[in-house]
Design a protein around this motif. Structure first.
Motif, short mmCIF file in Angstrom:
data_model
loop_
_atom_site.label_atom_id
_atom_site.label_comp_id
_atom_site.label_asym_id
_atom_site.label_seq_id
_atom_site.Cartn_x
_atom_site.Cartn_y
_atom_site.Cartn_z
N SER A 1 -15.75 -4.68 -3.28
CA SER A 1 -15.45 -4.63 -1.85
C SER A 1 -15.56 -3.21 -1.32
CB SER A 1 -14.03 -5.16 -1.57
OG SER A 1 -13.95 -6.53 -1.90
N PHE B 1 -6.84 -7.51 -9.18
CA PHE B 1 -7.44 -7.81 -7.89
C PHE B 1 -8.95 -8.00 -7.93
CE2 PHE B 1 -3.43 -5.63 -6.86
CZ PHE B 1 -2.84 -6.66 -6.16
N TRP C 1 -6.87 -5.59 2.07
CA TRP C 1 -6.50 -6.83 1.40
C TRP C 1 -5.45 -6.62 0.32
CZ3 TRP C 1 -6.72 -11.72 2.53
CH2 TRP C 1 -7.65 -12.16 3.49
N ARG D 1 -11.13 -3.32 0.68
CA ARG D 1 -10.31 -3.21 -0.53
C ARG D 1 -8.88 -2.78 -0.18
NH1 ARG D 1 -9.23 1.57 -3.60
NH2 ARG D 1 -8.72 1.16 -5.79
N LYS E 1 -9.86 -13.98 -8.98
CA LYS E 1 -9.36 -14.89 -7.95
C LYS E 1 -7.84 -14.92 -7.93
CE LYS E 1 -9.46 -19.79 -6.65
NZ LYS E 1 -9.94 -21.14 -7.02
N ARG F 1 -5.44 -12.99 8.29
CA ARG F 1 -6.31 -13.11 7.12
C ARG F 1 -7.66 -13.73 7.48
NH1 ARG F 1 -3.28 -14.43 1.48
NH2 ARG F 1 -1.78 -12.71 1.51
N ILE G 1 -1.86 -8.47 0.42
CA ILE G 1 -1.41 -9.35 -0.64
C ILE G 1 -0.07 -8.89 -1.21
CG2 ILE G 1 -1.93 -10.12 -3.00
CD1 ILE G 1 -4.94 -10.00 -2.11
N ARG H 1 -5.68 -12.82 -5.50
CA ARG H 1 -5.55 -13.13 -4.07
C ARG H 1 -4.43 -14.13 -3.79
NH1 ARG H 1 -9.95 -11.79 -0.53
NH2 ARG H 1 -11.64 -10.72 -1.63
N TYR H 2 -3.80 -14.64 -4.87
CA TYR H 2 -2.69 -15.57 -4.69
C TYR H 2 -1.40 -14.76 -4.72
CZ TYR H 2 0.35 -19.60 -5.47
OH TYR H 2 1.34 -20.55 -5.36
N LEU I 1 -12.08 -7.56 -5.33
CA LEU I 1 -11.54 -6.60 -4.36
C LEU I 1 -11.66 -5.16 -4.81
CD1 LEU I 1 -8.30 -8.34 -3.04
CD2 LEU I 1 -10.39 -7.84 -1.76
N SER J 1 -11.28 -11.82 6.97
CA SER J 1 -12.31 -12.33 6.06
C SER J 1 -13.72 -12.01 6.54
CB SER J 1 -12.16 -13.85 5.89
OG SER J 1 -12.43 -14.53 7.11
#
Length: 269
Positions: free
Chosen positions: A145, A185, A153, A150, A188, A97, A157, A191-192, A141, A101
């Protein structure tokens, strides 16, 4: 196998090449690729550290083979190709990751390596909109992105690394409706990983053997208005009780209650 140090990145100034080459973004005859002498000054090598515990490999030949297959099986602009493309990108670009980034990696794949795939996935609908498909413009995303960032990620995830039978089941489910991808997506919370898993589990209804469903994902998402309202309320609840640090099970319990309330309210209208 092309090792990770053979991955390259484009530096920030390369975005100007898109502004100066509208015919390239459109894929006009003779302009399918940028000239090498135009991009040389912006290309930088990457120096990833490799050991038995650290990913950092990229099989770009294998990725191209998969992308060519996907291109041949889907019409231009068909979003259904996303689930297969995301799996292909994540499997063939096996980096951490932290490494991922670096936007420059994805810019290089989109602009220099596989621009033909970007143009196949996205129909040209204006210069500004198309430039975002080649160049990342923000943290969202789905809408900000570039194409390969896109895909990688969202696959990362939603990937269930310990599921030996089907680690990308959630990836395919997530991409089965664009509304879910956009609503989850682009914020925020998406992304968790535990939150993403919980949202898929609660908003996606699996079908029984006797029910008709897409056999690839075995079910379908709830209607768009339910997705919209549940995600909105879940975001608001996060202000009072942050979702970071909570496990998937507790998040699913909270989301299940929210979904039940939303469905009850919509049924009364």
């Amino acid at each position: 196998m092309m090792k990770g140090e053979n991955l390259q990145r484009l530096t920030s100034g390369a975005e100007e090449l898109l502004r100066e080459n509208l015919s390239f973004m459109k894929g006009e005859s003779g302009h399918e690729y940028l000239d090498e002498d135009e991009t040389t000054d912006y290309v930088k090598e990457l120096d990833f550290v490799h050991d038995s515990e650290t990913p950092g490999d990229a099989d770009l030949d294998g990725l191209e083979e998969e992308l060519r297959r996907i291109e041949s099986e889907y019409d231009q602009g068909d979003g259904k190709m996303d689930s297969e493309a995301a799996v292909a990108v994540r499997e063939h670009v096996d980096i951490t990751r932290t490494q991922a980034s670096d936007h420059g990696i994805w810019h290089d794949l989109s602009i220099r390596k596989f621009p033909w795939f970007v143009r196949h996935r996205w129909s040209y609908e204006g210069e500004a909109a198309m430039r975002k498909k080649f160049w990342t413009h923000g943290v969202a995303l789905d809408s900000q992105s570039c194409t390969f960032e896109r895909l990688w990620w969202i696959a990362e995830i939603t990937r269930r690394e310990n599921d030996e039978d089907d680690p990308y089941l959630y990836t395919r489910r997530a991409f089965s409706t664009r509304r879910f991808v956009f609503r989850v997506f682009d914020i925020k919370m998406g992304r968790y990983m535990p939150a993403a898993y919980a949202l898929i589990n609660v908003l996606f209804d699996e079908k029984g053997d006797e029910e008709e469903s897409d056999e690839v994902v075995n079910g379908e998402f709830v209607k768009n208005d339910i997705i919209d309202e549940v995600v909105q309320r879940f975001r608001k609840s996060g202000a009072a009780m942050p979702y970071e640090g909570r496990d998937k099970e507790s998040l699913e319990d909270a989301l299940g209650d929210i979904r039940s309330n939303v469905e009850a309210e919509l049924a009364d209208k």
